[in-house]
Design an enzyme around this catalytic site. Structure first.
Site, PDB file in Angstrom:
ATOM      1  N   ALA A  66       0.799  -1.283   0.045  1.00 18.84           N
ATOM      2  CA  ALA A  66      -0.146  -0.135   0.046  1.00 18.84           C
ATOM      3  C   ALA A  66       0.831   1.324  -0.018  1.00 18.84           C
ATOM      4  CB  ALA A  66      -1.021  -0.127   1.199  1.00 18.84           C
ATOM      5  N   GLY A 109       0.566  -4.934   0.822  1.00 18.55           N
ATOM      6  CA  GLY A 109      -0.683  -4.964   0.236  1.00 18.55           C
ATOM      7  C   GLY A 109      -0.485  -5.349  -1.175  1.00 18.55           C
ATOM      8  N   GLU A 112      -0.754  -9.268  -0.435  1.00 19.08           N
ATOM      9  CA  GLU A 112      -2.215  -9.258  -0.204  1.00 19.08           C
ATOM     10  C   GLU A 112      -3.201  -9.582  -1.606  1.00 19.08           C
ATOM     11  OE1 GLU A 112      -2.086  -6.155   2.622  1.00 19.08           O
ATOM     12  OE2 GLU A 112      -2.785  -7.675   4.251  1.00 19.08           O
ATOM     13  N   GLU A 132       5.128  -4.945   6.991  1.00 18.75           N
ATOM     14  CA  GLU A 132       4.271  -3.992   7.541  1.00 18.75           C
ATOM     15  C   GLU A 132       4.901  -3.832   9.061  1.00 18.75           C
ATOM     16  OE1 GLU A 132       2.866  -6.402   5.828  1.00 18.75           O
ATOM     17  OE2 GLU A 132       1.361  -5.370   4.834  1.00 18.75           O
TER      18      GLU A 132
END
Ligand code: HXC
Length: 258
Positions: A66, A109, A112, A132
């Site tokens: 992200a 992300g 993911e 993260e």
């Protein structure tokens, strides 16, 4: 034809291809990029000429996570109100098979997103991780849930708690990816697999995908909701501000545990 800012779409016979196209930021997934990706997949899903889809990045990065710069200064309440992660949910409703073609970084992300696809074709250069923890947070778009199912608890714990990164071969060994091929071939391999599936009986493919995802994804919703709340909650911590500021300022974070 829709013009997108951060993705490109192509059609190869009966396969719809979406290229993530934000190379200067290693395809970091900002809100617009994720919305565009999901719209493109939904358009292909509605298109009777298309039987399967492929999502790829470039050789250097599928996606490095992200967009940290977009959320570095956000409060927990802002994160909750934006609820950008709900965009990721849209992929769950795509009925045709989606294959991720992964080369280079596949992090946070990005990983993911790859795990939300139905299959992953990896180049030998692919690197999978959930970093993260380096930012003072945890995965928020299914990483804790899907990774534990894909690679098992032991490896998932190392990846989420200690930033263990998997090579493509390790990802194959642990069951995260379908195949590993030389970097020159990873996209062709994914397109070819998608093309084969697109040539099969459409209704059987659709119901086969739904049935496997039922086995794989049922009971997932409680875990996903729990993970998302925890991810947003961490934006109330000083360590999240420190971790993301340190990334932006290219320095080591100084953790305080508050
Ligand atoms: C914003 C990013 C980014 C990211 C890279 N960039 N990753 N920007 N968000 N996730 C930007 C860098 O700031 C830099 O911009 C440019 O892309 C190139 O990156 P470099 O760091 O210079 O490249 P390199 O030295 O090769 O290192 C590659 C890397 C590193 C190891 C992948 O970029 C990295 O650690 N990225 C962050 C990975 C990460 O923590 N991902 C998880 C994010 S949180 P400039 O302007 O300096 O050139 C997350 C939570 C998901 O994903 C929650 C649900 C959605």
């Amino acid at each position: 034809m829709t013009v997108f800012q951060f993705i490109q779409t192509e059609v190869h016979d009966r396969v719809g291809l979406v290229r993530l196209n934000r190379p200067e930021a290693l395809n970091a997934l900002n809100h617009t990029l994720v919305s565009e990706l999901m719209s493109a997949l939904e358009n292909f899903d509605q298109d009777a000429q298309i039987g399967a889809m492929v999502v790829c990045g470039n050789e250097r990065a599928f996606a490095a996570g992200a967009d940290i710069k977009e959320m570095a200064e956000a409060s927990a309440v802002e994160m909750l109100k934006r609820d950008n992660i709900s965009q990721f949910d849209r992929i769950i409703n795509i009925k045709k098979p989606v294959i991720a073609a992964v080369s280079g970084w596949c992090l946070g992300g990005g990983n993911e997103l790859a795990m939300s696809c139905d299959m992953i074709i990896a180049s030998e250069t692919a690197r999978f991780g959930q970093p993260e923890i380096n930012l003072g947070v945890i995965p928020g778009a299914g990483g804790t849930q899907r990774l534990a199912r894909a690679v098992g608890k032991a490896i998932a714990m190392e990846m989420v708690l200690n930033n263990r990164t998997l090579t493509a071969q390790e990802a194959l060994q642990f069951g995260l990816v379908n195949r590993v091929v030389p970097v020159e071939r990873y996209l062709d391999e994914a397109l070819s697999l998608a093309g084969e599936i697109a040539g099969r009986a459409p209704l059987a493919v659709r119901l086969g995908k739904a049935a496997i995802n039922h086995a794989y994804e049922s009971f997932l919703s409680d875990g996903l909701a729990d993970e998302r709340r925890a991810f947003y909650l961490l934006f109330a911590s000083r360590d999240q501000k420190e971790g993301m500021a340190a990334f932006v300022e290219k320095r080591k974070p100084n953790w305080k545990g508050v």
